[in-house]
Design a protein around this motif. Structure first.
Motif, short mmCIF file in Angstrom:
data_model
loop_
_atom_site.label_atom_id
_atom_site.label_comp_id
_atom_site.label_asym_id
_atom_site.label_seq_id
_atom_site.Cartn_x
_atom_site.Cartn_y
_atom_site.Cartn_z
N GLN A 94 -0.23 37.36 44.65
CA GLN A 94 -0.80 38.69 44.79
C GLN A 94 -1.40 39.17 43.46
O GLN A 94 -2.49 39.77 43.43
N LYS A 128 5.15 34.84 46.02
CA LYS A 128 4.32 35.83 46.71
C LYS A 128 3.73 36.83 45.70
O LYS A 128 2.54 37.17 45.77
N SER A 181 1.62 33.38 54.69
CA SER A 181 1.38 33.89 56.05
C SER A 181 2.31 35.07 56.35
O SER A 181 3.35 35.24 55.70
N LYS A 182 1.92 35.87 57.34
CA LYS A 182 2.74 37.01 57.72
C LYS A 182 4.12 36.58 58.19
O LYS A 182 5.12 37.25 57.91
N SER A 183 4.17 35.46 58.88
CA SER A 183 5.47 34.97 59.36
C SER A 183 6.37 34.57 58.19
O SER A 183 7.58 34.82 58.19
N THR A 184 5.76 33.97 57.16
CA THR A 184 6.54 33.57 55.98
C THR A 184 7.05 34.80 55.23
O THR A 184 8.21 34.83 54.79
N VAL A 185 6.19 35.82 55.12
CA VAL A 185 6.61 37.06 54.46
C VAL A 185 7.75 37.71 55.23
O VAL A 185 8.74 38.18 54.64
N PHE A 186 7.65 37.69 56.55
CA PHE A 186 8.73 38.25 57.38
C PHE A 186 10.04 37.50 57.15
O PHE A 186 11.10 38.12 56.95
#
Length: 590
Positions: free
Chosen positions: A344, A340, A203-208
């Motif tokens: 990808q 990640k 998720s974007k929050s995890t990547v952040f």
């Protein structure tokens, strides 16, 4: 033979030289690390700058020696593999041993010819051909042996095999790279399973968080280095724990991604080297060029993409080292970033991964056929036709010793079927197997054991060597009836090349004779081409009813100086001589 002997000498000499360098580097590595430790010890004891300088120099030397050592290990493995390859070829040609996998796991007792023609198993066609070293290569060769290719694909294989047969050095280097991969079915299937395993992106929050927490850790660490404040030290410890807690929440996903992937990074790296060998070679034949072009993906060679994947799996292996995992993940969330990147990579490349492995398998299969062509320059590539014409000049069994095998000329006109007679040991079964094996080779695009061949590739249907199926509670006779039914069903849909050897042995002579005659009539009624071997002379009389379709051929035996003499030459007509009574009298049986 001589080329293999000269190569054996060359690679043996090279391996000796590499081993000397390898041993020297190992001693130097040990010496540098010992001196490094002494330098550190004396620096602690004396605080001399020269000691710390020496330590830095020695550590740098150690790193350089490690890289040299790794390169030597690879060269050593390749040289040993090349030496083994040439020694194996010498042993094979001299008939000392059969040092190749036999493909027994691919044997299919229900296949129309695999078991009857000894395609797999000890001293089988597969074992004689097999020069593969990866699972996908072995599987591709097995599938090719069991499948009839279209004429245009056979022609493309002829060109590819002929070209590769002349690239001895390239073929052996390719095989050496495959051998040192230590590939197996488990690694291959694990990689494919991983590529098809559904992995949703983080998720974007995890990547952040994966970027924010390590950056915050570095800033706090810098503050502590500058100020030596205990507040910063406390904050560092809390951030370290938070990072580990965050990673813990993703441990199940990480474990799922790398399940059963121990040492798979090494296998993937070797796959990449095999692809690189293909990418860097210049080919002329259409099939090899087409296979090569499949390795260009998103404007980059497949080998580059696979090296990236190997690197990611190698990094992910750090999760298995407790100390490394704690340090790297507590500070930088290392494995979360690798996770990640793995996901990808899979999203971008998974669709192409299996195709790349298929290319490796195709090249190993073609290399195996090319090796056979190189070892047997007298073999020929058959001319193909679509007129149901099958002609062989000097046909023989490709697995027989070239010095003793005896060839025969055989011609099948359209809708031609041979009734073959001859006493036991006269060569009937070997001749039928020679026909079958060479038809199989013709149908896969390999050269055949003949001096000239004109072939319409057809499906091969055989009933020659069945066994009682105890697991299915079947007798030999019932298994044979089922095989004949299978042959008849296949002939309903398309013409085929049929080989039958002494069918219906499980019944009385009258029933056997009548049944054999009816089988022959039904087979030729379905436009089959091929041959049947029989001891029943009455079966041969069927040619009187079908003179334009059935032909009689035989192998004769002669008694010379009170000894049986077999010349294994195919003749026209029906066998006249008998050997059983003579042999039993000679051995005192009667």
């Amino acid at each position: 033979m001589e080329i293999y002997k000269s190569k054996t000498i060359r690679f043996s000499t090279a391996l000796t030289a590499i081993n000397k360098k390898y041993n020297s580097i190992s001693i130097l590595r040990l010496l540098t690390i010992v001196l490094f430790l002494f330098s550190i010890y004396y620096y602690i004891k004396t605080s001399e700058i020269v000691c710390i300088a020496a330590a830095i120099f020695l550590f740098s030397a150690f790193v350089i020696l490690m890289r040299i050592h790794s390169k030597l290990v690879f060269k050593k493995q390749v040289s040993q593999a090349l030496l083994d390859i040439n020694e194996n070829e010498i042993s094979y040609i001299e008939s000392k041993k059969m040092p190749f996998e036999n493909g027994q796991e691919f044997n299919d007792f229900h296949h129309p010819y695999a078991y009857d023609l000894d395609v797999f198993g000890e001293h089988s066609l597969f074992q004689n051909l097999n020069r593969t070293a990866t699972y996908i290569g072995k599987k591709t060769l097995a599938n090719q042996l069991l499948t009839l290719s279209p004429n245009d694909e056979i022609s493309r294989n002829h060109q590819a095999v002929n070209e590769l047969s002349k690239k001895l050095d390239w073929r052996q280097e390719f095989m050496a790279f495959a051998k040192i991969s230590n590939d197996n079915q488990s690694n291959y299937q694990t990689l494919l399973k991983w590529s098809t395993f559904n992995s949703t992106p983080l998720s974007k929050s995890t990547v952040f968080i994966s970027y924010f927490l390590p950056l915050l850790f570095l800033l706090v660490l810098a503050g502590y280095i500058v100020t030596s404040s205990t507040t910063f030290a406390t904050a560092l410890s809390y951030l370290f724990l938070i990072n580990l807690i965050v990673l813990g929440r993703f441990m199940n996903r990480i474990q799922a991604e790398i399940a059963n992937s121990s040492n798979i990074d090494k296998t993937i790296h070797q796959y990449s080297l095999l692809l690189q060998k293909i990418e860097e070679e210049t080919f002329q034949s259409g099939k090899l060029i087409d296979l090569q072009q499949k390795l260009l993906f998103k404007k980059e060679n497949a080998s580059v993409h696979l090296k990236q994947l190997a690197g990611l799996f190698s990094k992910m292996d750090s999760i298995g080292n407790f100390v490394t995992a704690i340090v790297f993940n507590g500070t930088f969330l290392f494995n979360l970033h690798v996770l990640k990147s793995l996901i990808q990579w899979k999203i971008e490349h998974a669709e192409a991964l299996e195709n790349w492995l298929v290319v490796i398998g195709e090249f190993e299969m073609l290399n195996s056929l090319a090796n056979m062509s190189y070892n047997n320059p007298e073999f020929v590539y058959p001319t193909l036709n679509t007129n149901f014409e099958i002609d062989f000049t000097n046909l023989s069994h490709p697995l027989l010793n070239g010095k003793i095998r005896i060839g025969n000329d055989v011609r099948f006109h359209p809708e031609s079927f041979m009734i073959l007679t001859g006493s036991n040991m006269s060569g009937k079964s070997t001749f039928l197997r020679s026909l079958g094996i060479n038809m199989v080779l013709s149908g896969m695009g390999a050269p055949v054991c003949a001096s000239q061949a004109n072939v319409h590739p057809l499906p091969v249907l055989v009933s020659m060597r069945l066994s009682d199926s105890l697991s299915d509670s079947e007798s030999y006779f019932f298994a044979e009836i089922k095989r004949l039914k299978q042959i008849m069903d296949e002939l309903e849909s398309r013409p085929a090349f049929v080989l039958l050897d002494e069918i219906l042995r499980g019944t009385n002579s009258d029933d056997k004779r009548n049944g054999t005659i009816e089988v022959v009539k039904k087979v030729i009624g379905k436009n089959a081409i091929g041959a049947i071997a029989t001891h029943d002379i009455e079966v041969c009389l069927t040619t009187n009813e079908y003179p334009n379709v059935l032909i009689n051929k035989c192998f004769e035996v002669e008694i010379v100086n009170n000894e049986l003499h077999f010349d294994y030459k195919l003749r026209d007509g029906i066998c006249k001589n008998r050997s059983a009574t003579f042999l039993m009298k000679k051995m005192g049986v009667i």
